[in-house]
Design a protein around this motif. Structure first.
Motif, PDB file in Angstrom:
ATOM      1  N   HIS A  55       0.794  -1.236   0.000  1.00 17.81           N
ATOM      2  CA  HIS A  55       0.000   0.000   0.000  1.00 17.81           C
ATOM      3  C   HIS A  55       0.824   1.283   0.000  1.00 17.81           C
ATOM      4  CE1 HIS A  55      -3.919  -1.989   0.413  1.00 17.81           C
ATOM      5  NE2 HIS A  55      -3.254  -2.890   1.095  1.00 17.81           N
ATOM      6  N   ARG A  56       2.119   1.168   0.214  1.00 17.27           N
ATOM      7  CA  ARG A  56       2.995   2.341   0.095  1.00 17.27           C
ATOM      8  C   ARG A  56       4.170   1.971  -0.832  1.00 17.27           C
ATOM      9  NH1 ARG A  56       1.249   1.994   5.255  1.00 17.27           N
ATOM     10  NH2 ARG A  56       0.250   3.811   6.189  1.00 17.27           N
ATOM     11  N   PRO A  57       3.844   1.558  -2.045  1.00 19.21           N
ATOM     12  CA  PRO A  57       4.884   0.997  -2.926  1.00 19.21           C
ATOM     13  C   PRO A  57       6.003   1.966  -3.272  1.00 19.21           C
ATOM     14  CG  PRO A  57       2.879   1.468  -4.163  1.00 19.21           C
ATOM     15  CD  PRO A  57       2.532   1.604  -2.717  1.00 19.21           C
ATOM     16  N   HIS A  58       5.679   3.242  -3.441  1.00 21.56           N
ATOM     17  CA  HIS A  58       6.719   4.188  -3.847  1.00 21.56           C
ATOM     18  C   HIS A  58       7.656   4.505  -2.685  1.00 21.56           C
ATOM     19  CE1 HIS A  58       4.698   4.468  -7.627  1.00 21.56           C
ATOM     20  NE2 HIS A  58       3.592   4.949  -7.079  1.00 21.56           N
ATOM     21  N   ARG A  59       7.105   4.611  -1.482  1.00 18.73           N
ATOM     22  CA  ARG A  59       7.975   4.804  -0.318  1.00 18.73           C
ATOM     23  C   ARG A  59       8.852   3.569  -0.123  1.00 18.73           C
ATOM     24  NH1 ARG A  59       4.384   7.636   4.523  1.00 18.73           N
ATOM     25  NH2 ARG A  59       2.842   8.576   3.120  1.00 18.73           N
ATOM     26  N   TYR A  60       8.249   2.411  -0.336  1.00 23.91           N
ATOM     27  CA  TYR A  60       8.996   1.154  -0.182  1.00 23.91           C
ATOM     28  C   TYR A  60      10.172   1.112  -1.150  1.00 23.91           C
ATOM     29  CZ  TYR A  60       9.640  -3.856   0.710  1.00 23.91           C
ATOM     30  OH  TYR A  60      10.162  -5.078   1.082  1.00 23.91           O
ATOM     31  N   ARG A  61       9.985   1.635  -2.357  1.00 30.59           N
ATOM     32  CA  ARG A  61      11.062   1.651  -3.339  1.00 30.59           C
ATOM     33  C   ARG A  61      12.192   2.579  -2.901  1.00 30.59           C
ATOM     34  NH1 ARG A  61       8.950   3.591  -8.610  1.00 30.59           N
ATOM     35  NH2 ARG A  61      10.895   2.764  -9.473  1.00 30.59           N
ATOM     36  N   VAL A  62      11.848   3.671  -2.248  1.00 27.44           N
ATOM     37  CA  VAL A  62      12.879   4.566  -1.712  1.00 27.44           C
ATOM     38  C   VAL A  62      13.631   3.870  -0.578  1.00 27.44           C
ATOM     39  CG1 VAL A  62      13.315   6.728  -0.480  1.00 27.44           C
ATOM     40  CG2 VAL A  62      11.665   6.679  -2.367  1.00 27.44           C
ATOM     41  N   MET A  63      12.904   3.177   0.279  1.00 29.78           N
ATOM     42  CA  MET A  63      13.506   2.514   1.436  1.00 29.78           C
ATOM     43  C   MET A  63      14.498   1.435   1.040  1.00 29.78           C
ATOM     44  SD  MET A  63       9.870   2.165   3.429  1.00 29.78           S
ATOM     45  CE  MET A  63      10.342   1.107   4.789  1.00 29.78           C
ATOM     46  N   PHE A  64      14.220   0.739  -0.064  1.00 29.02           N
ATOM     47  CA  PHE A  64      15.009  -0.443  -0.401  1.00 29.02           C
ATOM     48  C   PHE A  64      15.762  -0.336  -1.722  1.00 29.02           C
ATOM     49  CE2 PHE A  64      12.048  -2.077   2.763  1.00 29.02           C
ATOM     50  CZ  PHE A  64      12.947  -2.686   3.628  1.00 29.02           C
ATOM     51  N   GLY A  65      16.122   0.874  -2.113  1.00 26.55           N
ATOM     52  CA  GLY A  65      17.101   1.040  -3.171  1.00 26.55           C
ATOM     53  C   GLY A  65      16.618   1.055  -4.593  1.00 26.55           C
ATOM     54  N   ALA A  66      15.320   0.887  -4.824  1.00 25.31           N
ATOM     55  CA  ALA A  66      14.851   0.886  -6.212  1.00 25.31           C
ATOM     56  C   ALA A  66      14.906   2.287  -6.817  1.00 25.31           C
ATOM     57  CB  ALA A  66      13.420   0.352  -6.291  1.00 25.31           C
ATOM     58  N   VAL A  67      14.825   3.311  -5.969  1.00 26.60           N
ATOM     59  CA  VAL A  67      14.875   4.696  -6.436  1.00 26.60           C
ATOM     60  C   VAL A  67      16.104   5.397  -5.886  1.00 26.60           C
ATOM     61  CG1 VAL A  67      13.756   6.955  -6.331  1.00 26.60           C
ATOM     62  CG2 VAL A  67      12.389   4.878  -6.689  1.00 26.60           C
ATOM     63  N   TRP A  68      16.310   5.252  -4.593  1.00 29.08           N
ATOM     64  CA  TRP A  68      17.439   5.906  -3.927  1.00 29.08           C
ATOM     65  C   TRP A  68      18.305   4.826  -3.308  1.00 29.08           C
ATOM     66  CZ3 TRP A  68      18.203   6.173   1.567  1.00 29.08           C
ATOM     67  CH2 TRP A  68      19.293   6.972   1.947  1.00 29.08           C
ATOM     68  N   ASN A  69      19.582   4.814  -3.644  1.00 34.55           N
ATOM     69  CA  ASN A  69      20.479   3.763  -3.183  1.00 34.55           C
ATOM     70  C   ASN A  69      21.348   4.283  -2.041  1.00 34.55           C
ATOM     71  OD1 ASN A  69      23.123   2.171  -3.205  1.00 34.55           O
ATOM     72  ND2 ASN A  69      21.811   0.924  -4.531  1.00 34.55           N
ATOM     73  N   ALA A  70      21.178   3.688  -0.858  1.00 36.79           N
ATOM     74  CA  ALA A  70      21.917   4.147   0.315  1.00 36.79           C
ATOM     75  C   ALA A  70      23.424   3.951   0.151  1.00 36.79           C
ATOM     76  CB  ALA A  70      21.429   3.410   1.557  1.00 36.79           C
ATOM     77  N   GLY A  71      23.820   2.862  -0.512  1.00 35.63           N
ATOM     78  CA  GLY A  71      25.234   2.606  -0.725  1.00 35.63           C
ATOM     79  C   GLY A  71      25.884   3.676  -1.591  1.00 35.63           C
ATOM     80  N   GLN A  72      25.190   4.070  -2.647  1.00 35.04           N
ATOM     81  CA  GLN A  72      25.706   5.126  -3.519  1.00 35.04           C
ATOM     82  C   GLN A  72      25.712   6.467  -2.792  1.00 35.04           C
ATOM     83  OE1 GLN A  72      23.343   5.005  -7.076  1.00 35.04           O
ATOM     84  NE2 GLN A  72      24.135   3.001  -7.713  1.00 35.04           N
ATOM     85  N   ALA A  73      24.686   6.683  -1.960  1.00 31.18           N
ATOM     86  CA  ALA A  73      24.642   7.923  -1.180  1.00 31.18           C
ATOM     87  C   ALA A  73      25.833   7.990  -0.233  1.00 31.18           C
ATOM     88  CB  ALA A  73      23.337   8.005  -0.391  1.00 31.18           C
ATOM     89  N   LEU A  74      26.210   6.847   0.343  1.00 35.37           N
ATOM     90  CA  LEU A  74      27.356   6.799   1.248  1.00 35.37           C
ATOM     91  C   LEU A  74      28.647   7.127   0.514  1.00 35.37           C
ATOM     92  CD1 LEU A  74      28.547   6.182   4.027  1.00 35.37           C
ATOM     93  CD2 LEU A  74      28.600   3.757   3.390  1.00 35.37           C
ATOM     94  N   GLU A  75      28.769   6.634  -0.720  1.00 36.78           N
ATOM     95  CA  GLU A  75      29.963   6.941  -1.519  1.00 36.78           C
ATOM     96  C   GLU A  75      30.058   8.437  -1.804  1.00 36.78           C
ATOM     97  OE1 GLU A  75      29.865   4.631  -5.046  1.00 36.78           O
ATOM     98  OE2 GLU A  75      30.134   2.699  -4.022  1.00 36.78           O
ATOM     99  N   ARG A  76      28.916   9.056  -2.052  1.00 41.71           N
ATOM    100  CA  ARG A  76      28.914  10.487  -2.352  1.00 41.71           C
ATOM    101  C   ARG A  76      29.093  11.333  -1.095  1.00 41.71           C
ATOM    102  NH1 ARG A  76      24.806   8.733  -6.144  1.00 41.71           N
ATOM    103  NH2 ARG A  76      23.181   9.058  -4.559  1.00 41.71           N
ATOM    104  N   ALA A  77      28.597  10.809   0.038  1.00 49.25           N
ATOM    105  CA  ALA A  77      28.640  11.589   1.276  1.00 49.25           C
ATOM    106  C   ALA A  77      28.977  10.675   2.451  1.00 49.25           C
ATOM    107  CB  ALA A  77      27.304  12.293   1.503  1.00 49.25           C
ATOM    108  N   PRO A  78      30.263  10.394   2.681  1.00 50.49           N
ATOM    109  CA  PRO A  78      30.672   9.522   3.791  1.00 50.49           C
ATOM    110  C   PRO A  78      30.175   9.992   5.151  1.00 50.49           C
ATOM    111  CG  PRO A  78      32.493   9.890   2.280  1.00 50.49           C
ATOM    112  CD  PRO A  78      31.409  10.835   1.863  1.00 50.49           C
ATOM    113  N   ALA A  79      29.870  11.288   5.284  1.00 53.20           N
ATOM    114  CA  ALA A  79      29.399  11.818   6.566  1.00 53.20           C
ATOM    115  C   ALA A  79      28.044  11.230   6.962  1.00 53.20           C
ATOM    116  CB  ALA A  79      29.301  13.346   6.500  1.00 53.20           C
ATOM    117  N   LEU A  80      27.344  10.616   6.017  1.00 53.15           N
ATOM    118  CA  LEU A  80      26.037  10.014   6.321  1.00 53.15           C
ATOM    119  C   LEU A  80      26.167   8.618   6.911  1.00 53.15           C
ATOM    120  CD1 LEU A  80      24.017  10.961   3.088  1.00 53.15           C
ATOM    121  CD2 LEU A  80      23.987  12.118   5.307  1.00 53.15           C
TER     122      LEU A  80
END
Length: 206
Positions: free
Chosen positions: A105-130
């Protein structure tokens, strides 16, 4: 011609409110089915503020989407922990059902949470402070599952010898089921598959 929303200027001390409004604007864009269109300009337009105003609270889109993911995981954690039942197996089944309901019921938020839209690993590479924030992302929700499985073990209702590992396997199973139901809607999914996944991965006893 489309015009931007207008917003009253925050009074002194209301910076936290502006931050919440920025996150809410990003969540709305995500829920409207446009998670890949979340840009600083789009968020500012949705919130009714100028794009430079965002920089008082967020340095870039990564930090905004991290806030969206944090909020979504907090909601998921609350829903997983909602059942109030003395029987740990009932609580575990309810938590798993709540997880799948959230994903459906919250498919788009779920995609953000689990990398389908926003990738936490890539975000970490761009911003190690996170790193510190990313390291604990989703752990509260996972802990509900782990703790409830541990309660099943303590009650003699599960043969798990390692609730952390088996809770991780259960999480993987639930995530896979949620994703595959979307990816293969015409597959003849067994009606009791959810219970089979829970019983086997949580090593529940009859």
């Amino acid at each position: 011609m489309a015009t931007s929303k207008t917003r009253a200027r925050n009074k002194r001390g209301e910076g936290a409110q502006l931050r919440d409004e920025i996150v809410s604007a990003a969540v709305k864009l995500v829920d409207d089915g446009m998670p890949q269109s979340v840009t600083l300009r789009a968020v500012a337009r949705e919130a009714g503020i100028s794009a430079p105003s965002i920089y008082m609270h967020f340095s870039d889109v990564d930090t905004i989407l991290l806030a969206v993911a944090q909020q979504a995981f907090a909601s998921l954690e609350q829903e997983l922990a909602a059942p109030d039942d003395a029987d740990p197996v009932v609580r575990l089944r309810a938590a798993c059902a709540a997880y799948l309901h959230f994903a459906e019921h919250r498919p788009h938020r779920y995609r953000v949470m689990f990398g389908a839209v926003w990738n936490a690993g890539q975000a970490l590479e761009r911003a190690p402070a996170l790193a510190d924030e990313l390291a604990v992302l989703g752990m509260g929700a996972f802990e509900v599952i782990r703790r409830t499985l541990a309660d099943c073990v303590a009650a003699g209702r599960s043969t798990s010898a390692d609730p952390f590992t088996d809770a991780t396997a259960l999480w993987v199973g639930l995530h896979g089921l949620a994703q595959l139901r979307v990816a293969a809607p015409l597959f003849p999914w067994p009606p009791d598959l959810q219970d089979v996944v829970i019983d086997r991965l949580a090593l529940l006893l009859d």
